[in-house]
Design a protein around this motif. Structure first.
Motif, short mmCIF file in Angstrom:
data_model
loop_
_atom_site.label_atom_id
_atom_site.label_comp_id
_atom_site.label_asym_id
_atom_site.label_seq_id
_atom_site.Cartn_x
_atom_site.Cartn_y
_atom_site.Cartn_z
N UNK A 37 0.85 -1.17 0.00
CA UNK A 37 0.00 0.00 0.00
C UNK A 37 0.89 1.23 0.00
N UNK A 38 0.53 2.25 -0.80
CA UNK A 38 1.29 3.49 -0.79
C UNK A 38 0.34 4.67 -0.68
N UNK A 39 0.57 5.48 0.34
CA UNK A 39 -0.17 6.71 0.53
C UNK A 39 0.61 7.86 -0.11
N UNK A 40 -0.09 8.94 -0.52
CA UNK A 40 0.59 10.05 -1.20
C UNK A 40 1.74 10.60 -0.37
N UNK A 41 2.89 10.75 -1.02
CA UNK A 41 4.05 11.33 -0.36
C UNK A 41 4.76 10.41 0.61
N UNK A 42 4.43 9.14 0.60
CA UNK A 42 5.05 8.20 1.53
C UNK A 42 5.58 6.97 0.81
N UNK A 43 6.39 6.21 1.51
CA UNK A 43 6.92 4.99 0.93
C UNK A 43 5.91 3.86 1.01
N UNK A 44 6.04 2.85 0.13
CA UNK A 44 5.13 1.70 0.17
C UNK A 44 5.25 0.95 1.50
N UNK A 45 4.13 0.34 1.88
CA UNK A 45 4.07 -0.46 3.09
C UNK A 45 3.60 -1.87 2.73
N UNK A 46 4.34 -2.87 3.17
CA UNK A 46 4.02 -4.26 2.86
C UNK A 46 2.68 -4.67 3.48
N UNK A 47 1.88 -5.40 2.67
CA UNK A 47 0.60 -5.90 3.17
C UNK A 47 0.58 -7.42 3.25
N UNK A 48 0.80 -8.08 2.12
CA UNK A 48 0.64 -9.53 2.07
C UNK A 48 1.62 -10.13 1.07
N UNK A 49 2.01 -11.36 1.34
CA UNK A 49 2.80 -12.15 0.40
C UNK A 49 2.08 -13.46 0.17
N UNK A 50 2.01 -13.90 -1.07
CA UNK A 50 1.39 -15.19 -1.38
C UNK A 50 2.37 -15.99 -2.24
N UNK A 51 2.54 -17.25 -1.88
CA UNK A 51 3.49 -18.11 -2.59
C UNK A 51 2.80 -18.84 -3.73
N UNK A 52 3.59 -19.38 -4.63
CA UNK A 52 3.03 -20.02 -5.84
C UNK A 52 2.19 -21.24 -5.52
N UNK A 53 2.45 -21.87 -4.37
CA UNK A 53 1.68 -23.06 -4.01
C UNK A 53 0.47 -22.73 -3.13
N UNK A 54 0.22 -21.44 -2.92
CA UNK A 54 -0.93 -21.00 -2.15
C UNK A 54 -1.95 -20.40 -3.10
N UNK A 55 -3.17 -20.82 -2.99
CA UNK A 55 -4.22 -20.28 -3.86
C UNK A 55 -4.78 -18.98 -3.29
N UNK A 56 -4.78 -18.90 -1.96
CA UNK A 56 -5.43 -17.77 -1.31
C UNK A 56 -4.74 -17.46 0.01
N UNK A 57 -4.70 -16.17 0.37
CA UNK A 57 -4.12 -15.75 1.64
C UNK A 57 -5.00 -14.66 2.21
N UNK A 58 -5.23 -14.70 3.52
CA UNK A 58 -6.10 -13.70 4.14
C UNK A 58 -5.39 -13.03 5.31
N UNK A 59 -5.74 -11.76 5.51
CA UNK A 59 -5.26 -11.02 6.67
C UNK A 59 -6.31 -9.98 6.99
N UNK A 60 -7.04 -10.23 8.05
CA UNK A 60 -8.13 -9.34 8.48
C UNK A 60 -9.09 -9.13 7.30
N UNK A 61 -9.27 -7.90 6.81
CA UNK A 61 -10.23 -7.67 5.72
C UNK A 61 -9.60 -7.84 4.33
N UNK A 62 -8.36 -8.24 4.28
CA UNK A 62 -7.65 -8.39 3.01
C UNK A 62 -7.61 -9.86 2.58
N UNK A 63 -7.75 -10.06 1.27
CA UNK A 63 -7.61 -11.40 0.72
C UNK A 63 -6.88 -11.30 -0.61
N UNK A 64 -5.91 -12.18 -0.80
CA UNK A 64 -5.16 -12.22 -2.05
C UNK A 64 -5.27 -13.62 -2.64
#
Lengths: 114, 112
Positions: A37-64
């Motif tokens: 995630x990147x807000x205006x004027x700021x550096x990116x912030x890591x949210x989630x990582x998903x590996x090739x053998x994972x179909x889905x990953x969740x963190x609170x209200x986020x899903x990848x």
């Protein structure tokens, strides 16, 4: 050519709805894919990582999700809030040599309206 | 724990001038990176380092040099600035086991 594509148009949604952002890539076979995630004027912030053998990953209200056949990742924010408004970047490491050298998409700007 | 810090936050250079951007991290990370971010484009990797005393070229290294004399610091140098180097520069670090990168606040550089 090798590249990562994210929808360049801003995504406007109503508060409480689910936001879905798309990341497509070509000519890579990444072992994992990351979202930031990147807000205006700021550096990116890591949210989630998903590996090739994972179909889905969740963190609170986020899903990848990660579909290595389609070469696509989808990023979902459920019950979206105005505070979720930001630019979201996807990134992957195209090399098998490690060192986490990331290639980034240009990002999709999300605007959540009250 | 400050994370990743960058100095300076803003700078204006004239064409041909030189400068050094400083990045410091206090997380004992092995890997450090310099990116540039231009409108409509993703972050592009300039140079990176996989440990103290090591550096390597990224996607867009021309016109830049780097040094990592201490594990916690990663310097980016512009020997002769050009208008094409007008950009926002981000430094990042990551551990050698976990993959997430921690970014600094950025340096906005304008070359006139």
């Amino acid at each position: 050519s090798q590249k990562i594509e994210q929808n360049s148009e801003a995504l406007n949604i109503q508060e409480g709805k689910t936001a879905t952002l798309t990341c497509n890539y070509t000519n890579y076979s990444p072992a994992y894919l990351q979202w930031y995630r990147q807000d205006p004027g700021r550096g990116p912030v890591f949210l989630l990582l998903i590996r090739e053998n994972e179909k889905e990953k969740r963190k609170e209200r986020l899903k990848v999700t990660f579909d290595t056949t389609l070469k696509q990742s989808l990023f979902h924010i459920t019950a979206s809030q105005p505070a979720d408004s930001a630019t979201y970047l996807c990134a992957l490491d195209p090399s098998s040599g490690g060192y986490n050298k990331l290639i980034f998409g240009a990002g999709t700007r999300l605007a959540v309206h009250p | 724990n400050a994370g990743v810090t960058q100095t300076p936050k803003f700078r204006v250079l004239k064409t041909g001038q030189s400068m050094t951007l400083l990045c410091a991290q206090d997380m004992n990370h092995e890997y450090m990176y310099w990116y540039r971010q231009d409108p409509g484009m993703g972050l592009r990797l300039i140079h990176y380092s996989v440990g103290e005393g090591t550096t390597a070229k990224g996607e867009v290294p021309d016109g830049y040099n780097v040094s990592r004399l201490k594990k916690q610091n990663f310097l980016l140098g512009l020997e002769s600035a050009a208008p094409s180097q007008t950009s926002v520069y981000f430094c990042a670090s990551s551990g050698d086991i976990s993959y997430e990168q921690y970014f600094g606040p950025g340096t906005r550089l304008t070359v006139t």
